[in-house]
Design a protein around this motif. Sequence first.
Motif, short mmCIF file in Angstrom:
data_model
loop_
_atom_site.label_atom_id
_atom_site.label_comp_id
_atom_site.label_asym_id
_atom_site.label_seq_id
_atom_site.Cartn_x
_atom_site.Cartn_y
_atom_site.Cartn_z
N THR A 305 54.11 -52.24 14.56
CA THR A 305 55.31 -51.73 15.21
C THR A 305 55.04 -50.40 15.89
OG1 THR A 305 56.73 -52.85 13.60
CG2 THR A 305 57.71 -51.04 14.85
N THR A 306 54.32 -49.52 15.20
CA THR A 306 53.97 -48.24 15.80
C THR A 306 53.18 -48.44 17.08
OG1 THR A 306 53.95 -47.15 13.64
CG2 THR A 306 52.79 -46.04 15.41
N GLY A 307 52.17 -49.31 17.01
CA GLY A 307 51.38 -49.60 18.20
C GLY A 307 52.21 -50.18 19.33
N ASP A 308 53.14 -51.07 19.00
CA ASP A 308 54.02 -51.64 20.03
C ASP A 308 54.86 -50.56 20.71
OD1 ASP A 308 53.08 -54.20 19.57
OD2 ASP A 308 54.77 -54.79 18.29
N ILE A 309 55.39 -49.65 19.92
CA ILE A 309 56.18 -48.54 20.48
C ILE A 309 55.32 -47.72 21.45
CG2 ILE A 309 57.32 -46.36 19.91
CD1 ILE A 309 58.20 -47.73 17.25
N LEU A 310 54.12 -47.38 21.01
CA LEU A 310 53.25 -46.54 21.83
C LEU A 310 52.84 -47.26 23.11
CD1 LEU A 310 50.98 -44.99 19.05
CD2 LEU A 310 53.11 -44.10 19.99
N ARG A 311 52.52 -48.55 23.00
CA ARG A 311 52.12 -49.32 24.19
C ARG A 311 53.28 -49.47 25.17
NH1 ARG A 311 48.82 -51.56 20.14
NH2 ARG A 311 50.49 -52.91 19.36
N ASP A 312 54.48 -49.71 24.64
CA ASP A 312 55.64 -49.83 25.53
C ASP A 312 55.90 -48.52 26.27
OD1 ASP A 312 55.98 -52.45 24.81
OD2 ASP A 312 57.80 -52.12 23.60
N LEU A 313 55.73 -47.41 25.57
CA LEU A 313 55.91 -46.11 26.22
C LEU A 313 54.89 -45.91 27.34
CD1 LEU A 313 56.57 -43.89 23.08
CD2 LEU A 313 58.22 -44.39 24.89
N ARG A 314 53.64 -46.21 27.06
CA ARG A 314 52.59 -45.99 28.06
C ARG A 314 52.71 -46.94 29.25
NH1 ARG A 314 49.24 -45.47 23.40
NH2 ARG A 314 48.30 -47.51 23.83
N ASN A 315 53.28 -48.11 29.00
CA ASN A 315 53.41 -49.11 30.07
C ASN A 315 54.72 -49.01 30.84
OD1 ASN A 315 50.88 -50.26 29.50
ND2 ASN A 315 51.75 -51.61 27.93
N SER A 316 55.53 -48.01 30.51
CA SER A 316 56.80 -47.86 31.22
C SER A 316 56.56 -47.32 32.64
CB SER A 316 57.73 -46.93 30.43
OG SER A 316 57.18 -45.63 30.32
N ASP A 317 57.61 -47.36 33.45
CA ASP A 317 57.48 -46.96 34.86
C ASP A 317 57.01 -45.52 34.98
OD1 ASP A 317 58.36 -49.47 35.55
OD2 ASP A 317 60.44 -48.84 35.92
N LYS A 318 56.05 -45.30 35.86
CA LYS A 318 55.43 -43.99 36.02
C LYS A 318 56.05 -43.21 37.16
CE LYS A 318 51.21 -45.94 34.17
NZ LYS A 318 51.92 -47.20 33.85
#
Length: 372
Positions: A305-318
């Motif tokens: 879950t932690t990894g999913d949160i971090l990946r979703d944050l990094r993959n959000s619109d830049k």
Amino acid sequence: MKNEAPYTVPFDTMEAFMADALKGVGVPEEDAKVCADILINADKRGIDSHGIGRLKPIYYDRIKKGIQHPVTEFEIVKETFTTAVIDGHDGMGHVIAKRAMQMAIDKAKIYGMGMTVVRNSTHYGFAGYYPLMAIENNMIGITGTNARPSIAPTFGVENMLGTNPITFGMPSDEPFPFVIDCATSVSQRGKIEVYDRENKELPEGWVIDRQGNSRTDTKQILIDLVKGEAALTPLGGIGEDTGGYKGYGYATVVEILSAALQGGSFLKGLLGFDPNGNAQPYHLGHFFIAINIDNFIEPDAFKKTTGDILRDLRNSDKMPGQDRIYTAGEKEYDKWLERKDTGVPVNDALIKDILAIKAELGLNQYSFPFEK
């Protein structure tokens, strides 16, 4: 010689040198190794404000001046199943902190959570080291420490609070954990020291004078912070418009948890001077919390879950013009990948410190690339 660190020293060489330097001023061998390990781990992660650059001015010189004890007396003042109060008797902060964090971890293994607090300690290095210990045990780690006064309260100009980092570490399923390790000021003294070694002026808004004006003259600022003629701004900056009250509030939280639970010194009591103006130990306080994830959820599920949160944050619109979003701990991991085969970068100021220690202690078994 240029300031952008034209030389590098292998990590194992620098770690051994730091241990021998501390042994040379009276730190027992095993304790010296603990201190060197924590210092070198800062350099490995690119946290240059808390690595080899701190060896001479913060530890080596203070021991020589008699304001820090090389031999650490670790006294447990009070203890329960899940808590402990520790007096470090002004010994080596790294040694005190590592033992205190390990106590919290050991308690959390049995009871789910553990918390220890410390009084009469000294600078304990980069705070992220201690949550990383908890992460290695499938735990969440939290630590904080007060420090000599340098931050002015919002709407104030007097340096009252330390840079007072509050640090969290959480394991993830990625190659690196989530570790947020930062001061509660816009910047901190260690980073200003890096700017000084590089002969650079500070950005606007980091430091104010007694009239509340921003200052950028790095070298004089380091002098005036000690004299009380300059102060760091809290996280969020000057005043309330950009949220300076938030950094001020969090710095105060750390001050309370680093002093009130253990009956320790606080605010101006951490200046490093007695009432007569004589130098004395800094009497710092710390706190350490370990939370056993297994008492809540299966650790691999937490990491996923932690990894999913971090990946979703990094993959959000830049933002336009930006090609990458980071999460806490990622830049340090990238820096390790960059440095692992090269070592610690050293500039002319660090070279001067290293050679001074080598000459004073006769550590002629070391041959550094900048001596050739």
